[in-house]
Scaffold this motif. Structure first.
Motif, PDB file in Angstrom:
ATOM      1  N   VAL A 181      14.817  90.910 -27.650  1.00  0.00           N
ATOM      2  CA  VAL A 181      16.096  90.302 -27.273  1.00  0.00           C
ATOM      3  C   VAL A 181      15.767  89.330 -26.144  1.00  0.00           C
ATOM      4  N   ARG A 182      16.063  88.055 -26.373  1.00  0.00           N
ATOM      5  CA  ARG A 182      15.659  87.003 -25.440  1.00  0.00           C
ATOM      6  C   ARG A 182      16.858  86.217 -24.939  1.00  0.00           C
ATOM      7  N   MET A 183      16.729  85.700 -23.739  1.00  0.00           N
ATOM      8  CA  MET A 183      17.681  84.716 -23.228  1.00  0.00           C
ATOM      9  C   MET A 183      16.889  83.533 -22.703  1.00  0.00           C
ATOM     10  N   ALA A 184      17.227  82.355 -23.164  1.00  0.00           N
ATOM     11  CA  ALA A 184      16.609  81.122 -22.679  1.00  0.00           C
ATOM     12  C   ALA A 184      17.700  80.245 -22.090  1.00  0.00           C
ATOM     13  N   ILE A 185      17.406  79.642 -20.941  1.00  0.00           N
ATOM     14  CA  ILE A 185      18.371  78.780 -20.270  1.00  0.00           C
ATOM     15  C   ILE A 185      17.890  77.337 -20.385  1.00  0.00           C
ATOM     16  N   TYR A 186      18.791  76.471 -20.838  1.00  0.00           N
ATOM     17  CA  TYR A 186      18.456  75.075 -21.098  1.00  0.00           C
ATOM     18  C   TYR A 186      19.355  74.144 -20.286  1.00  0.00           C
ATOM     19  N   ARG A 187      18.781  73.026 -19.861  1.00  0.00           N
ATOM     20  CA  ARG A 187      19.588  71.912 -19.373  1.00  0.00           C
ATOM     21  C   ARG A 187      19.700  70.923 -20.519  1.00  0.00           C
ATOM     22  N   ILE A 188      20.934  70.653 -20.935  1.00  0.00           N
ATOM     23  CA  ILE A 188      21.170  69.774 -22.074  1.00  0.00           C
ATOM     24  C   ILE A 188      21.894  68.532 -21.592  1.00  0.00           C
ATOM     25  N   GLU A 189      21.178  67.410 -21.670  1.00  0.00           N
ATOM     26  CA  GLU A 189      21.729  66.129 -21.206  1.00  0.00           C
ATOM     27  C   GLU A 189      21.183  65.010 -22.065  1.00  0.00           C
ATOM     28  N   GLY A 190      22.026  64.028 -22.329  1.00  0.00           N
ATOM     29  CA  GLY A 190      21.574  62.826 -23.026  1.00  0.00           C
ATOM     30  C   GLY A 190      20.934  63.090 -24.373  1.00  0.00           C
ATOM     31  N   GLY A 191      21.427  64.098 -25.092  1.00  0.00           N
ATOM     32  CA  GLY A 191      20.886  64.395 -26.404  1.00  0.00           C
ATOM     33  C   GLY A 191      19.555  65.122 -26.383  1.00  0.00           C
ATOM     34  N   ARG A 192      19.150  65.608 -25.212  1.00  0.00           N
ATOM     35  CA  ARG A 192      17.879  66.324 -25.096  1.00  0.00           C
ATOM     36  C   ARG A 192      18.106  67.692 -24.483  1.00  0.00           C
ATOM     37  N   MET A 243      14.122  73.430 -21.610  1.00  0.00           N
ATOM     38  CA  MET A 243      14.183  74.841 -21.270  1.00  0.00           C
ATOM     39  C   MET A 243      13.759  75.043 -19.824  1.00  0.00           C
ATOM     40  N   LEU A 244      14.604  75.716 -19.055  1.00  0.00           N
ATOM     41  CA  LEU A 244      14.314  75.954 -17.649  1.00  0.00           C
ATOM     42  C   LEU A 244      13.604  77.285 -17.434  1.00  0.00           C
ATOM     43  N   MET A 245      14.009  78.295 -18.151  1.00  0.00           N
ATOM     44  CA  MET A 245      13.392  79.611 -18.014  1.00  0.00           C
ATOM     45  C   MET A 245      13.815  80.497 -19.178  1.00  0.00           C
ATOM     46  N   LYS A 246      13.120  81.608 -19.339  1.00  0.00           N
ATOM     47  CA  LYS A 246      13.517  82.581 -20.355  1.00  0.00           C
ATOM     48  C   LYS A 246      13.201  83.986 -19.875  1.00  0.00           C
ATOM     49  N   LYS A 247      13.974  84.924 -20.372  1.00  0.00           N
ATOM     50  CA  LYS A 247      13.775  86.344 -20.092  1.00  0.00           C
ATOM     51  C   LYS A 247      13.786  87.075 -21.431  1.00  0.00           C
ATOM     52  N   LYS A 248      13.014  88.141 -21.534  1.00  0.00           N
ATOM     53  CA  LYS A 248      13.002  88.863 -22.801  1.00  0.00           C
ATOM     54  C   LYS A 248      12.723  90.338 -22.580  1.00  0.00           C
ATOM     55  N   HIS A 249      13.161  91.127 -23.559  1.00  0.00           N
ATOM     56  CA  HIS A 249      12.901  92.564 -23.590  1.00  0.00           C
ATOM     57  C   HIS A 249      12.420  92.929 -24.989  1.00  0.00           C
ATOM     58  N   ALA A 250      11.323  93.647 -25.061  1.00  0.00           N
ATOM     59  CA  ALA A 250      10.813  94.114 -26.348  1.00  0.00           C
ATOM     60  C   ALA A 250      11.574  95.380 -26.731  1.00  0.00           C
ATOM     61  N   VAL A 251      12.548  95.240 -27.605  1.00  0.00           N
ATOM     62  CA  VAL A 251      13.414  96.351 -27.991  1.00  0.00           C
ATOM     63  C   VAL A 251      12.980  96.970 -29.317  1.00  0.00           C
ATOM     64  N   GLY A 252      12.567  96.131 -30.252  1.00  0.00           N
ATOM     65  CA  GLY A 252      12.196  96.638 -31.568  1.00  0.00           C
ATOM     66  C   GLY A 252      13.395  97.174 -32.327  1.00  0.00           C
ATOM     67  N   VAL A 298      22.053  92.813 -22.918  1.00  0.00           N
ATOM     68  CA  VAL A 298      22.959  91.662 -22.889  1.00  0.00           C
ATOM     69  C   VAL A 298      23.802  91.673 -21.616  1.00  0.00           C
ATOM     70  N   ASN A 299      24.277  92.840 -21.220  1.00  0.00           N
ATOM     71  CA  ASN A 299      25.032  92.922 -19.966  1.00  0.00           C
ATOM     72  C   ASN A 299      24.149  92.576 -18.770  1.00  0.00           C
ATOM     73  N   GLY A 300      22.882  92.927 -18.832  1.00  0.00           N
ATOM     74  CA  GLY A 300      21.953  92.538 -17.775  1.00  0.00           C
ATOM     75  C   GLY A 300      21.771  91.033 -17.716  1.00  0.00           C
ATOM     76  N   PHE A 301      21.682  90.405 -18.878  1.00  0.00           N
ATOM     77  CA  PHE A 301      21.584  88.945 -18.924  1.00  0.00           C
ATOM     78  C   PHE A 301      22.827  88.305 -18.314  1.00  0.00           C
ATOM     79  N   ARG A 302      23.988  88.814 -18.672  1.00  0.00           N
ATOM     80  CA  ARG A 302      25.238  88.241 -18.173  1.00  0.00           C
ATOM     81  C   ARG A 302      25.335  88.391 -16.657  1.00  0.00           C
ATOM     82  N   ALA A 303      24.897  89.527 -16.126  1.00  0.00           N
ATOM     83  CA  ALA A 303      24.896  89.728 -14.675  1.00  0.00           C
ATOM     84  C   ALA A 303      23.947  88.741 -13.994  1.00  0.00           C
ATOM     85  N   PHE A 304      22.798  88.482 -14.635  1.00  0.00           N
ATOM     86  CA  PHE A 304      21.833  87.532 -14.086  1.00  0.00           C
ATOM     87  C   PHE A 304      22.437  86.130 -13.983  1.00  0.00           C
ATOM     88  N   LEU A 305      23.272  85.758 -14.950  1.00  0.00           N
ATOM     89  CA  LEU A 305      23.831  84.407 -15.003  1.00  0.00           C
ATOM     90  C   LEU A 305      24.932  84.163 -13.960  1.00  0.00           C
TER      91      LEU A 305
END
Length: 301
Positions: free
Chosen positions: A13-24, A27-36, A58-65
């Motif tokens: 389960v991954r979360m990636a954070i992107y800056r999206i500007e000008g059609g581009r 990726m700024l960073m990503k976090k992941k957990h090996a859940v299987g 997912v709740n941990g990701f939301r708290a991080f944001l």
């Protein structure tokens, strides 16, 4: 504008954070957990343990944001939850407990996002893209940078491991059984029967791990982006093992594939069978895939 993409996959389960500007998209960073998650399926039913663990992450990701004020949060899920017999109920519970809408993308959509994401960084005009997940493998054949045909195979690295491997690493006999299963499945894909002598592009965690492992085993200076099929076969032979691992094996696995030690060999079996099927001598690794494809197809459209 900042976007967070949460990808609830069969392995991680991954979360990636992107800056999206000008059609581009950057990726700024990503976090992941090996859940299987695929291993939490029993008789086709996603178990409560898998649902609870997903909710926790997912709740941990939301708290991080929260401190960053990132409100554009998109979540989707792939094969493990898509193929579960209780898919709607499981996803519905995750949505209720996280307050986040989760899109179940189909196998065809996943394959298309794989293509869109990968093709942005590809030099090849034609070939086949392979994305080996935990519970499915997506194939996309393309020519002149346009899709010819695509499919989602009901086989993945974690599913192979859970069904056929008893220890951390597979024995030679277990590898033979896994090969037979992958060969049986690819033979049933009529749209790919006539595709031969083509370039192969691998995306996703199996190929990322294989690239790192290959570089360490063969003393390359940087992670290899070109995996020779004979090298893949050599790695499979080396790690076909019964008993206590040697120190060299332990170091290689812990340093290069710490979260995929149990699934990297089943994943490479899939890669090797597909390379043989398509008469390819190497597989090129691309670092872009389904998340980038989703951005280009759904956010930047």
């Amino acid at each position: 504008m900042l976007y967070a993409l949460i990808d609830i996959g069969s392995n991680t389960v991954r979360m990636a954070i992107y800056r999206i500007e000008g059609g581009r998209a950057e990726m700024l960073m990503k976090k992941k957990h090996a859940v299987g998650l695929a291993a939490h399926l029993k008789d086709g039913i996603m178990q409560q343990s898998g649902i609870d663990r997903t909710v926790e992450i997912v709740n941990g990701f939301r708290a991080f944001l929260l401190p960053f004020g990132i409100e554009n949060v998109v979540a989707f899920t792939t094969a493990a939850l898509r193929n579960a017999r209780n898919s709607a109920e499981a996803v519905g519970e995750i949505e209720r407990r996280t307050g986040l809408s989760i899109r179940i993308i189909t196998g065809d959509e996943e394959a298309e996002y794989d293509f869109i994401g990968a093709v942005h960084g590809l030099k090849e005009d034609s070939g086949v893209i392979i994305d080996i997940g935990g519970a499915s493998t997506e194939l996309v054949a393309f020519k002149n940078r346009a899709i010819l045909t695509k499919t989602s195979l009901p086989i993945g690295s974690l599913a192979l491991y859970a069904n056929h491997v008893k220890a951390l690493l597979p024995t030679a006999k277990e590898i033979a059984v896994m090969r037979e299963e992958v060969e049986r499945i690819i033979r049933s894909e009529e749209a790919f029967v006539s595709i031969r002598e083509t370039s192969l592009v691998g995306i996703g965690g199996t190929f990322k791990g294989a690239s790192a492992l290959c570089s360490a085993m063969f003393h390359q200076e940087a992670a290899s982006t070109h995996l020779a099929v004979e090298t893949i076969e050599e790695m499979i032979r080396y790690f076909s093992f019964a008993g206590v691992l040697t120190m060299d094996m332990t170091v290689l696995l812990m340093k290069n594939v710490p979260e995929r030690m149990h699934t990297v060999m089943p994943g490479l079996v899939i890669a090797d069978v597909l390379a043989g099927w398509f008469h390819a001598k190497e597989i090129t690794y691309s670092d872009s895939g389904v998340r980038e494809g989703y951005i280009y197809a759904e956010i930047l459209k």
